[in-house]
Design a protein around this motif. Structure first.
Motif, PDB file in Angstrom:
ATOM      1  N   ALA A  32       0.849  -1.186   0.000  1.00 48.47           N
ATOM      2  CA  ALA A  32       0.000   0.000   0.000  1.00 48.47           C
ATOM      3  C   ALA A  32       0.889   1.242   0.000  1.00 48.47           C
ATOM      4  CB  ALA A  32      -0.902   0.000   1.232  1.00 48.47           C
ATOM      5  N   GLU A  33       0.346   2.350  -0.512  1.00 47.64           N
ATOM      6  CA  GLU A  33       1.146   3.568  -0.536  1.00 47.64           C
ATOM      7  C   GLU A  33       0.506   4.738   0.204  1.00 47.64           C
ATOM      8  OE1 GLU A  33       1.181   5.729  -4.459  1.00 47.64           O
ATOM      9  OE2 GLU A  33       0.696   3.719  -5.184  1.00 47.64           O
ATOM     10  N   THR A  34      -0.700   4.550   0.728  1.00 51.12           N
ATOM     11  CA  THR A  34      -1.358   5.606   1.497  1.00 51.12           C
ATOM     12  C   THR A  34      -1.918   5.018   2.786  1.00 51.12           C
ATOM     13  OG1 THR A  34      -3.551   5.240   0.533  1.00 51.12           O
ATOM     14  CG2 THR A  34      -2.078   6.757  -0.646  1.00 51.12           C
ATOM     15  N   VAL A  35      -2.288   5.896   3.708  1.00 50.06           N
ATOM     16  CA  VAL A  35      -2.880   5.453   4.969  1.00 50.06           C
ATOM     17  C   VAL A  35      -4.171   4.684   4.700  1.00 50.06           C
ATOM     18  CG1 VAL A  35      -3.957   6.233   7.125  1.00 50.06           C
ATOM     19  CG2 VAL A  35      -1.854   7.336   6.312  1.00 50.06           C
ATOM     20  N   ILE A  51       4.916  -3.289   7.802  1.00 49.97           N
ATOM     21  CA  ILE A  51       6.144  -2.492   7.746  1.00 49.97           C
ATOM     22  C   ILE A  51       5.758  -1.158   7.127  1.00 49.97           C
ATOM     23  CG2 ILE A  51       8.477  -2.330   6.814  1.00 49.97           C
ATOM     24  CD1 ILE A  51       8.563  -5.370   6.745  1.00 49.97           C
ATOM     25  N   VAL A  52       5.841  -0.103   7.917  1.00 50.33           N
ATOM     26  CA  VAL A  52       5.264   1.183   7.523  1.00 50.33           C
ATOM     27  C   VAL A  52       6.306   2.294   7.441  1.00 50.33           C
ATOM     28  CG1 VAL A  52       3.425   2.833   8.055  1.00 50.33           C
ATOM     29  CG2 VAL A  52       3.194   0.456   8.795  1.00 50.33           C
ATOM     30  N   SER A  60       1.201  10.694   7.795  1.00 47.07           N
ATOM     31  CA  SER A  60       2.227   9.994   8.577  1.00 47.07           C
ATOM     32  C   SER A  60       1.873   8.528   8.777  1.00 47.07           C
ATOM     33  CB  SER A  60       2.382  10.665   9.943  1.00 47.07           C
ATOM     34  OG  SER A  60       3.210   9.891  10.795  1.00 47.07           O
ATOM     35  N   GLY A  61       2.886   7.681   8.678  1.00 45.52           N
ATOM     36  CA  GLY A  61       2.690   6.253   8.921  1.00 45.52           C
ATOM     37  C   GLY A  61       2.295   5.973  10.359  1.00 45.52           C
ATOM     38  N   ILE A  77       8.153   0.667  12.040  1.00 48.27           N
ATOM     39  CA  ILE A  77       8.367   1.896  11.279  1.00 48.27           C
ATOM     40  C   ILE A  77       9.709   1.748  10.575  1.00 48.27           C
ATOM     41  CG2 ILE A  77       8.942   4.352  11.468  1.00 48.27           C
ATOM     42  CD1 ILE A  77       6.011   3.977  11.695  1.00 48.27           C
ATOM     43  N   LEU A  78       9.693   1.890   9.257  1.00 49.95           N
ATOM     44  CA  LEU A  78      10.925   1.822   8.463  1.00 49.95           C
ATOM     45  C   LEU A  78      11.121   3.199   7.844  1.00 49.95           C
ATOM     46  CD1 LEU A  78      13.168  -0.110   7.413  1.00 49.95           C
ATOM     47  CD2 LEU A  78      11.763  -0.421   5.377  1.00 49.95           C
ATOM     48  N   THR A  79      12.189   3.880   8.220  1.00 49.49           N
ATOM     49  CA  THR A  79      12.338   5.283   7.842  1.00 49.49           C
ATOM     50  C   THR A  79      13.807   5.692   7.734  1.00 49.49           C
ATOM     51  OG1 THR A  79      11.830   7.550   8.577  1.00 49.49           O
ATOM     52  CG2 THR A  79      12.222   5.929  10.287  1.00 49.49           C
TER      53      THR A  79
END
Length: 206
Positions: A32-35, A51-52, A60-61, A77-79
């Motif tokens: 997915a690419e959006t909330v 994995i967001v 925001s994720g 959270i992957l950032t």
């Protein structure tokens, strides 16, 4: 273990999928690419882990993490962000992991394995930085006289010895010691002394 990937960059999603496919017991059940897409996918596929990315367009994720914290789906959270406020937000939202995008694939897989076992995984370097900052914040709360008493503890002086050195009463020293233990969140004089030595306070002032 069913995993979904939530990131607004197609290349990142494809790269993550490739890494996750190296693990026999991990199945990527969607991207997915959006909330909104993430929440729809979670309700549809009921994954074990999401994995967001921290930033999803102008959203925001963390929103995803907050919405699933009461469910059976865990989250990482992957950032690229190493900012303290982002780590704190992720922790407060209930994220089970915080991994940097520049981490090696092995680190992400380790995080997933630990989380699958019911543990949490936050980037060790970031946690060390946060603990160090908390440490420094605690020391900054000490008054000049309390710092002098802490140095005395580090030097192994008794209350009587510190009273004589600082030209105050033993009662005053005891009061300062009590305040020091409270402010530094340590249990006894020995721990306070070790902290003083680890900070180099003793060698600097002897």
């Amino acid at each position: 273990m069913k995993v979904i990937i939530v990131d607004d960059h197609p290349l990142v999603r494809k790269g993550l999928s490739a890494v996750l496919k190296l693990e026999a017991n991990v199945e990527v059940t969607g991207e997915a690419e959006t909330v909104e897409q993430a929440m729809e996918l979670i309700h549809k596929t009921k994954p074990d882990l999401a994995i967001v990315d921290l930033k999803l367009g102008n959203r925001s994720g963390i929103e995803v993490v907050e919405q699933i914290r009461e469910s059976s789906c865990r989250s990482i959270i992957l950032t690229s962000s190493t900012m303290e406020q982002d780590v704190r937000k992720a922790e407060a939202a209930g994220a089970d992991g915080y991994v940097l995008k520049e981490a090696l694939p092995e680190e992400l897989l380790l995080a997933i394995k630990l989380i699958f076992k019911g543990k949490k995984y936050y980037d060790p370097g970031l946690m060390e930085m946060l603990f160090k900052k908390e440490d420094e914040d605690s020391f900054s709360k000490l008054t000049p006289k309390e710092r002098e008493v802490l140095i005395g503890l580090g030097e192994g002086l008794s209350n009587q010895g510190m009273a004589k050195k600082l030209m105050v009463t033993e009662f005053t020293v005891k009061k300062h010691v009590s305040q020091i233990l409270n402010k530094l969140s340590v249990n006894d004089r020995t721990q306070a002394a070790l902290l003083a030595q680890s900070k180099g306070l003793v060698s600097s002032f002897q």
